[in-house]
Design an enzyme around this catalytic site. Structure first.
Site, PDB file in Angstrom:
ATOM      1  CB  ILE A 181     -18.512  11.144  10.596  1.00  0.00           C
ATOM      2  CG1 ILE A 181     -18.899  10.865   9.143  1.00  0.00           C
ATOM      3  CG2 ILE A 181     -18.518  12.648  10.850  1.00  0.00           C
ATOM      4  CD1 ILE A 181     -20.285  11.354   8.752  1.00  0.00           C
ATOM      5  NE  ARG A 233     -27.016  12.863   1.313  1.00  0.00           N
ATOM      6  CZ  ARG A 233     -26.807  13.357   0.096  1.00  0.00           C
ATOM      7  NH1 ARG A 233     -27.783  13.406  -0.784  1.00  0.00           N
ATOM      8  NH2 ARG A 233     -25.619  13.790  -0.254  1.00  0.00           N
ATOM      9  NE  ARG A 276     -19.552  16.509  -0.571  1.00  0.00           N
ATOM     10  CZ  ARG A 276     -20.341  15.632   0.041  1.00  0.00           C
ATOM     11  NH1 ARG A 276     -21.657  15.844   0.089  1.00  0.00           N
ATOM     12  NH2 ARG A 276     -19.840  14.558   0.596  1.00  0.00           N
ATOM     13  CG  HIS A 335     -27.804  16.538   3.101  1.00  0.00           C
ATOM     14  ND1 HIS A 335     -26.781  17.158   2.420  1.00  0.00           N
ATOM     15  CD2 HIS A 335     -27.311  15.343   3.497  1.00  0.00           C
ATOM     16  CE1 HIS A 335     -25.723  16.361   2.409  1.00  0.00           C
ATOM     17  NE2 HIS A 335     -26.016  15.253   3.042  1.00  0.00           N
TER      18      HIS A 335
HETATM   19  P1  A3D Z   1     -20.282   4.641  10.370  1.00  0.00           P
HETATM   20  O1  A3D Z   1     -18.814   4.615  10.139  1.00  0.00           O
HETATM   21  O2  A3D Z   1     -21.067   3.414  10.085  1.00  0.00           O
HETATM   22  O3  A3D Z   1     -20.509   5.057  11.889  1.00  0.00           O
HETATM   23  C1  A3D Z   1     -21.757   5.047  12.498  1.00  0.00           C
HETATM   24  C2  A3D Z   1     -21.552   4.597  13.931  1.00  0.00           C
HETATM   25  O4  A3D Z   1     -22.816   4.658  14.605  1.00  0.00           O
HETATM   26  C3  A3D Z   1     -21.038   3.156  14.067  1.00  0.00           C
HETATM   27  O5  A3D Z   1     -19.804   3.133  14.768  1.00  0.00           O
HETATM   28  C4  A3D Z   1     -22.134   2.451  14.858  1.00  0.00           C
HETATM   29  O6  A3D Z   1     -21.646   1.499  15.785  1.00  0.00           O
HETATM   30  C5  A3D Z   1     -22.785   3.630  15.568  1.00  0.00           C
HETATM   31  N1  A3D Z   1     -24.122   3.341  16.066  1.00  0.00           N
HETATM   32  C6  A3D Z   1     -25.061   2.530  15.520  1.00  0.00           C
HETATM   33  N2  A3D Z   1     -26.141   2.513  16.316  1.00  0.00           N
HETATM   34  C7  A3D Z   1     -25.885   3.333  17.363  1.00  0.00           C
HETATM   35  C8  A3D Z   1     -26.609   3.718  18.517  1.00  0.00           C
HETATM   36  N3  A3D Z   1     -27.840   3.274  18.741  1.00  0.00           N
HETATM   37  N4  A3D Z   1     -26.016   4.559  19.377  1.00  0.00           N
HETATM   38  C9  A3D Z   1     -24.775   5.037  19.152  1.00  0.00           C
HETATM   39  N5  A3D Z   1     -24.039   4.703  18.091  1.00  0.00           N
HETATM   40  C10 A3D Z   1     -24.593   3.854  17.211  1.00  0.00           C
HETATM   41  O7  A3D Z   1     -20.969   5.844   9.561  1.00  0.00           O
HETATM   42  P2  A3D Z   1     -20.346   7.293   9.231  1.00  0.00           P
HETATM   43  O8  A3D Z   1     -19.661   7.817  10.433  1.00  0.00           O
HETATM   44  O9  A3D Z   1     -19.646   7.233   7.936  1.00  0.00           O
HETATM   45  O10 A3D Z   1     -21.707   8.108   8.970  1.00  0.00           O
HETATM   46  C11 A3D Z   1     -22.592   8.358  10.030  1.00  0.00           C
HETATM   47  C12 A3D Z   1     -23.899   8.964   9.527  1.00  0.00           C
HETATM   48  O11 A3D Z   1     -23.646  10.236   8.934  1.00  0.00           O
HETATM   49  C13 A3D Z   1     -24.611   8.138   8.462  1.00  0.00           C
HETATM   50  O12 A3D Z   1     -25.999   8.138   8.713  1.00  0.00           O
HETATM   51  C14 A3D Z   1     -24.305   8.887   7.177  1.00  0.00           C
HETATM   52  O13 A3D Z   1     -25.277   8.685   6.178  1.00  0.00           O
HETATM   53  C15 A3D Z   1     -24.310  10.303   7.675  1.00  0.00           C
HETATM   54  N6  A3D Z   1     -23.629  11.269   6.812  1.00  0.00           N
HETATM   55  C16 A3D Z   1     -24.153  12.518   6.740  1.00  0.00           C
HETATM   56  C17 A3D Z   1     -23.558  13.485   5.962  1.00  0.00           C
HETATM   57  C18 A3D Z   1     -24.141  14.857   5.899  1.00  0.00           C
HETATM   58  O14 A3D Z   1     -23.534  15.751   5.353  1.00  0.00           O
HETATM   59  C19 A3D Z   1     -25.437  15.120   6.488  1.00  0.00           C
HETATM   60  C20 A3D Z   1     -22.403  13.181   5.239  1.00  0.00           C
HETATM   61  C21 A3D Z   1     -21.879  11.896   5.328  1.00  0.00           C
HETATM   62  C22 A3D Z   1     -22.508  10.946   6.131  1.00  0.00           C
END
Ligand code: A3D
Length: 317
Positions: free
Chosen positions: A14, A89, A152, A176
């Site tokens: 993201i 989640r 969605r 959520h």
């Molecule tokens: P991902 O691609 O794994 O990215 C997460 C990043 O966080 C990685 O690059 C990690 O290195 C980094 N990270 C881990 N620990 C730390 C830290 N202490 N400080 C800073 N960075 C760190 O995940 P993503 O980008 O796909 O998703 C990120 C989050 O969003 C997850 O928790 C998902 O569940 C959440 N999410 C929420 C929604 C909503 O609509 C609310 C939708 C989709 C995903």
């Protein structure tokens, strides 16, 4: 006049899309922070090298140092693990609480005047934790979930009716999670109730209700549907677009009405919890919560959703 500054905490799936969208829309200068060395630097170099093609004039920096987020107007947090197939989640709460605590401390120390938009899951709990640790006022710490859940729902309605997504209006409220509350009564195509259009299409009230029930079910499970297909992570394009809509409304003082995970103090009968409700987002962050009367069925669904949020938040150590 100085450009606005946006900090993105978490440079994963993201985070990368957020950075690119900020650049494409020239929302301001962007800093992408991650704990993994090279990751944010590499992504930002990549996006910066597309600037001559796409034509954006903003500064883009990848970093492993919180000091670089100083002076940020808006901080968007995606740090944390995403779910894998079969996970809810809520299964992420333990590991992501630790990450969120360190992130919130970093924001508090380095960007004390910023507006914070949390995306990390479990969303309702992570926003709550972020606000507690930063100590920022409630209007400055919000969560993104409702814009995506509503998008969605709108997409499914548009596909079903064969109309442009631009003309569909619909909203989800609540937490959520699987108990989120898609508001069927207010779903419309340019003001025409979707239920009426479905009844016209199928010439049957029962069939229309059946089709709507299926769309509501799909909306509630839409995140999981993407997770099951991807197998290695969760949705990332649509969550990024959704958070950008919120950030843009704050940065440009647009006062858009967006479903936002906001702290409730009596609204919708809820006190002391972050829950998804329609908010006016502007230069003051959450400038107003738009309250309206739910009917008995909607209120019952909202109560169930809020109960799930309370249980989740209560389970945080
Ligand atoms: P991902 O691609 O794994 O990215 C997460 C990043 O966080 C990685 O690059 C990690 O290195 C980094 N990270 C881990 N620990 C730390 C830290 N202490 N400080 C800073 N960075 C760190 O995940 P993503 O980008 O796909 O998703 C990120 C989050 O969003 C997850 O928790 C998902 O569940 C959440 N999410 C929420 C929604 C909503 O609509 C609310 C939708 C989709 C995903």
């Amino acid at each position: 006049m100085a450009r606005k500054k946006i900090a993105l905490i978490g440079g994963g799936q993201i985070g990368g899309v957020l950075a690119q969208l900020c650049a494409l829309r020239e929302l301001g200068d962007v800093v992408l922070f991650d704990i993994v060395e090279g990751l944010p630097q590499g992504k930002m170099l990549d996006i910066a090298e597309a600037a001559p093609v796409d034509g954006y004039d903003v500064c883009l920096k990848g970093t492993n140092s919180y000091e670089d987020i100083a002076g940020s107007d808006v901080v968007i947090v995606t740090a944390g693990l995403p779910r894998k197939p079969g996970m809810s989640r809520d299964d992420l709460i333990e590991v992501n609480s630790k990450i969120m605590t360190s992130v919130a401390e970093g924001i508090k120390a380095n960007a004390p005047n910023a507006f914070v938009i949390v995306i990390s899951n479990p969303l309702d709990a992570m926003v709550t934790l972020c606000q507690k640790v930063t100590g920022f006022p409630y209007n400055r710490v919000i969560g993104q979930a409702g814009v995506l859940d509503s998008a969605r729902f709108k997409a499914f309605i548009a596909w079903e009716l064969g109309v442009s997504v631009k003309d569909v209006n619909a909203m989800t409220l609540g937490g959520h999670g699987d108990d989120m509350v898609p508001l069927v009564r207010y779903a419309s195509v340019n003001g025409i109730p979707v239920m009426e259009l479905l009844e016209n299409k199928y010439k049957s009230k029962e069939k229309a209700q059946e089709v709507m029930a299926a769309m509501v079910k799909r909306t509630r499970g839409a995140g999981g549907e993407v997770v099951a297909l991807l197998k290695t992570g969760s949705a990332f394009y649509s969550p990024a677009s959704s958070a950008i809509a919120m950030a843009e409304s704050i940065l440009k003082d647009s006062k858009r009405v967006l479903p936002t995970c906001a702290f409730l103090q009596g609204e919708f009968g809820v006190s002391g919890y972050y829950v998804g409700v329609p908010c006016v987002l502007g230069a003051g962050g959450v400038e107003k919560i738009l309250e309206f009367k739910l009917d008995a069925e909607e209120q019952a669904m909202m109560d169930k959703s809020v109960a799930a949020v309370k249980e989740l938040v209560g389970s945080m150590k």
